[in-house]
Motif scaffolding. Structure first.
Motif, PDB file in Angstrom:
ATOM      1  N   TYR A   1     -29.991 -46.656   2.785  1.00 20.93           N
ATOM      2  CA  TYR A   1     -28.504 -46.017   1.986  1.00 20.93           C
ATOM      3  C   TYR A   1     -27.393 -45.810   3.251  1.00 20.93           C
ATOM      4  N   ALA A   2     -27.914 -45.916   4.489  1.00 22.91           N
ATOM      5  CA  ALA A   2     -26.790 -45.572   5.799  1.00 22.91           C
ATOM      6  C   ALA A   2     -26.250 -47.086   5.915  1.00 22.91           C
ATOM      7  N   SER A   3     -27.144 -47.888   5.491  1.00 20.66           N
ATOM      8  CA  SER A   3     -27.154 -49.125   6.223  1.00 20.66           C
ATOM      9  C   SER A   3     -25.845 -49.672   5.203  1.00 20.66           C
ATOM     10  N   TYR A   4     -26.331 -49.513   3.613  1.00 18.21           N
ATOM     11  CA  TYR A   4     -25.208 -50.041   2.451  1.00 18.21           C
ATOM     12  C   TYR A   4     -24.013 -49.211   2.788  1.00 18.21           C
ATOM     13  N   LYS A   5     -24.118 -48.611   3.139  1.00 19.78           N
ATOM     14  CA  LYS A   5     -22.115 -47.760   2.986  1.00 19.78           C
ATOM     15  C   LYS A   5     -21.839 -47.099   4.165  1.00 19.78           C
ATOM     16  N   GLN A   6     -22.473 -48.353   5.339  1.00 20.17           N
ATOM     17  CA  GLN A   6     -21.892 -48.518   6.983  1.00 20.17           C
ATOM     18  C   GLN A   6     -21.374 -49.889   7.097  1.00 20.17           C
ATOM     19  N   ASP A   7     -22.418 -50.678   6.397  1.00 25.05           N
ATOM     20  CA  ASP A   7     -22.387 -52.156   6.857  1.00 25.05           C
ATOM     21  C   ASP A   7     -22.368 -53.115   5.699  1.00 25.05           C
ATOM     22  N   TRP A   8     -23.180 -53.445   4.835  1.00 19.39           N
ATOM     23  CA  TRP A   8     -23.075 -54.062   3.443  1.00 19.39           C
ATOM     24  C   TRP A   8     -22.335 -53.932   1.917  1.00 19.39           C
ATOM     25  N   GLY A   9     -22.438 -52.666   1.661  1.00 23.60           N
ATOM     26  CA  GLY A   9     -21.442 -52.264   0.097  1.00 23.60           C
ATOM     27  C   GLY A   9     -20.988 -52.888   0.064  1.00 23.60           C
ATOM     28  N   ALA A  10     -19.529 -52.570   0.726  1.00 25.48           N
ATOM     29  CA  ALA A  10     -17.471 -53.556   0.551  1.00 25.48           C
ATOM     30  C   ALA A  10     -18.205 -55.011  -0.003  1.00 25.48           C
ATOM     31  N   PHE A  11     -19.669 -55.269   0.895  1.00 26.72           N
ATOM     32  CA  PHE A  11     -19.194 -56.979   1.221  1.00 26.72           C
ATOM     33  C   PHE A  11     -19.394 -56.946  -0.156  1.00 26.72           C
ATOM     34  N   TYR A  12     -21.105 -56.298  -0.378  1.00 24.57           N
ATOM     35  CA  TYR A  12     -21.812 -57.054  -1.809  1.00 24.57           C
ATOM     36  C   TYR A  12     -20.868 -56.570  -3.293  1.00 24.57           C
ATOM     37  N   GLU A  13     -20.284 -55.665  -3.440  1.00 19.23           N
ATOM     38  CA  GLU A  13     -19.255 -55.016  -3.964  1.00 19.23           C
ATOM     39  C   GLU A  13     -18.306 -55.891  -4.686  1.00 19.23           C
ATOM     40  N   ALA A  14     -17.819 -56.442  -3.972  1.00 18.78           N
ATOM     41  CA  ALA A  14     -16.796 -57.514  -3.723  1.00 18.78           C
ATOM     42  C   ALA A  14     -17.558 -59.077  -4.186  1.00 18.78           C
ATOM     43  N   GLY A  15     -18.608 -59.249  -4.388  1.00 20.32           N
ATOM     44  CA  GLY A  15     -19.317 -60.560  -5.016  1.00 20.32           C
ATOM     45  C   GLY A  15     -20.081 -61.046  -4.331  1.00 20.32           C
ATOM     46  N   GLY A  16     -19.948 -60.242  -2.734  1.00 21.43           N
ATOM     47  CA  GLY A  16     -21.171 -60.849  -1.630  1.00 21.43           C
ATOM     48  C   GLY A  16     -22.204 -61.389  -1.821  1.00 21.43           C
ATOM     49  N   LEU A  17     -22.810 -62.206  -1.413  1.00 23.12           N
ATOM     50  CA  LEU A  17     -24.698 -63.126  -1.343  1.00 23.12           C
ATOM     51  C   LEU A  17     -25.432 -61.869   0.433  1.00 23.12           C
ATOM     52  N   VAL A  18     -25.957 -61.670  -0.089  1.00 20.12           N
ATOM     53  CA  VAL A  18     -26.486 -60.312   0.786  1.00 20.12           C
ATOM     54  C   VAL A  18     -28.063 -61.146   0.633  1.00 20.12           C
ATOM     55  N   ILE A  19     -28.666 -61.246   1.610  1.00 22.24           N
ATOM     56  CA  ILE A  19     -30.237 -61.540   1.657  1.00 22.24           C
ATOM     57  C   ILE A  19     -30.877 -60.512   2.652  1.00 22.24           C
ATOM     58  N   ALA A  20     -31.889 -60.457   1.916  1.00 21.07           N
ATOM     59  CA  ALA A  20     -32.126 -58.861   3.035  1.00 21.07           C
ATOM     60  C   ALA A  20     -34.018 -59.444   3.894  1.00 21.07           C
ATOM     61  N   ASP A  21     -33.843 -58.879   4.712  1.00 18.90           N
ATOM     62  CA  ASP A  21     -35.478 -58.983   5.437  1.00 18.90           C
ATOM     63  C   ASP A  21     -36.102 -57.597   5.148  1.00 18.90           C
ATOM     64  N   ARG A  22     -37.057 -57.240   3.669  1.00 17.28           N
ATOM     65  CA  ARG A  22     -36.882 -55.801   3.891  1.00 17.28           C
ATOM     66  C   ARG A  22     -36.135 -55.263   2.865  1.00 17.28           C
ATOM     67  N   TYR A  23     -36.482 -53.822   1.847  1.00 13.62           N
ATOM     68  CA  TYR A  23     -35.616 -53.854   0.801  1.00 13.62           C
ATOM     69  C   TYR A  23     -36.427 -53.001   0.205  1.00 13.62           C
ATOM     70  N   THR A  24     -36.136 -51.866  -0.324  1.00 15.59           N
ATOM     71  CA  THR A  24     -36.703 -51.186  -1.421  1.00 15.59           C
ATOM     72  C   THR A  24     -37.972 -51.410  -1.710  1.00 15.59           C
ATOM     73  N   THR A  25     -38.610 -52.522  -2.164  1.00 15.77           N
ATOM     74  CA  THR A  25     -39.666 -53.509  -2.512  1.00 15.77           C
ATOM     75  C   THR A  25     -41.086 -52.865  -0.873  1.00 15.77           C
ATOM     76  N   SER A  26     -40.439 -52.785  -0.387  1.00 16.25           N
ATOM     77  CA  SER A  26     -41.291 -52.340   1.177  1.00 16.25           C
ATOM     78  C   SER A  26     -41.880 -50.687   0.923  1.00 16.25           C
ATOM     79  N   ASN A  27     -41.359 -50.402   0.571  1.00 17.81           N
ATOM     80  CA  ASN A  27     -41.629 -48.909   0.168  1.00 17.81           C
ATOM     81  C   ASN A  27     -43.370 -48.902  -0.784  1.00 17.81           C
TER      82      ASN A  27
END
Length: 319
Positions: free
Chosen positions: A79-105
């Motif tokens: 959540y902190a990462s999304y708010k501080q780092d990549w959320g705005a980029f994603y919401e503007a239509g950006g492509l995000v590549i993640a090494d692990r995510y919710t799926t890891s839990n």
């Protein structure tokens, strides 16, 4: 406008860092803007409790911290990462590549639970992150499937190369073996794209920092047709997921206009409409003589409209 999220998932030592790096290098060569993220965010304040957990300060074995408590630590880091780092980029239509995510839990924490408790946990997990926290759902999850000996070998190589110590997950071979099993079940259940580790022939993968031979799998090979084919496959999957997401948004918009969709009740109406339309299509395809000149799609939509008007007393569709 939301962007696209591609997740590399797998147990420790499955090759996630290597494969996500190679995809990012390919995107860079093609001048495709992207953002690369990795979880946990070691060294950042939001990952402090994750570090405490993995270092064994809350218990020496993974099971000493229950699945829900451990999940909350990782979820808040995301959540902190999304708010501080990549959320705005994603919401503007950006492509995000993640090494692990919710799926890891889903893989690592569900493995702590008996089978009869896993469904409740997974429903809670995805509702927490995608619902309550508002994190985006992945458009594509690539699950890198390796066997336990390969996983252990790669982790040992990485630890020796970087002079690091194994965390409580990496120290517990029985726990890792169970995670492998749960990961395969989750991949099958949720429709993740599985990239298998093949021991024989050209399919053999390299390790997640090396240590797996030089016949890397299609994603790891940087030269030759195999790598390009696999990269094209990933891009096609991502584009297909994006298009399906757009179609789903359009269908929801149509459901809102026709059936007064709002909140949980609207979601229920939308799902009933979907099921009715699917049933109608099947009927039209199975008995074409009864619906001459009428496409299965149109017949299905009309049937959905009829059922929803009957159930919810809404105005008729303009179809």
């Amino acid at each position: 406008m939301n962007g696209r999220l591609i997740v590399f998932e797998g147990t420790d030592g499955s090759g996630k860092a290597t494969q996500s790096r190679l995809l990012c290098e390919h995107l860079q060569r093609e001048n495709i803007p992207y953002k690369n993220i990795t979880f946990p965010q070691y060294g950042k304040p939001s990952a402090a409790m994750v570090q405490e957990y993995l270092d064994g300060n809350l218990g020496r074995r993974p099971g000493d911290v229950n699945a829900y408590a451990a999940s909350l630590m990782f979820s808040m880091d995301r959540y902190a990462s999304y708010k501080q780092d990549w959320g705005a980029f994603y919401e503007a239509g950006g492509l995000v590549i993640a090494d692990r995510y919710t799926t890891s839990n889903a893989v690592h924490q569900a493995s702590k639970l008996p089978p009869e408790e896993r469904t409740v946990f997974l429903n809670w997990l995805f509702e927490l992150e995608y619902g309550k926290l508002g994190l985006p759902k992945p458009d594509l999850v690539l699950y890198l499937d390796v066997d336990l000996p390969t996983s252990l070998k790669r982790m040992q190589h990485r630890q020796e190369k970087h002079n690091t110590k194994a965390d409580i997950h990496e120290q517990d071979a029985a726990y890792l073996e169970n995670c492998l099993r749960i990961g395969r079940l989750a991949a099958a259940h949720y429709g993740w794209t599985v990239v298998p580790f093949m021991k024989d022939g050209a399919g053999q993968q390299g390790g997640e920092d090396g240590g797996g031979g030089d016949k890397g799998a299609a994603l790891r090979r940087r030269d030759g047709d195999g790598a390009q084919v696999e990269r094209d496959h990933i891009q096609k999957k991502a584009e297909a997921a994006r298009q399906e997401k757009e179609r789903d948004i359009a269908r929801r918009g149509r459901a809102g206009a026709l059936y007064g969709q709002d909140g949980d009740e609207g979601e229920g109406r939308y799902r009933i409409a979907q099921e009715a339309e699917a049933e109608g299509r099947k009927t039209a395809q199975g008995k074409p003589g009864e619906h001459i000149g009428e496409s299965p799609e149109r017949y299905g939509a009309q049937r959905a409209d009829m059922i929803c008007r009957t159930a919810f007393h809404t105005r008729p569709s303009p179809l």
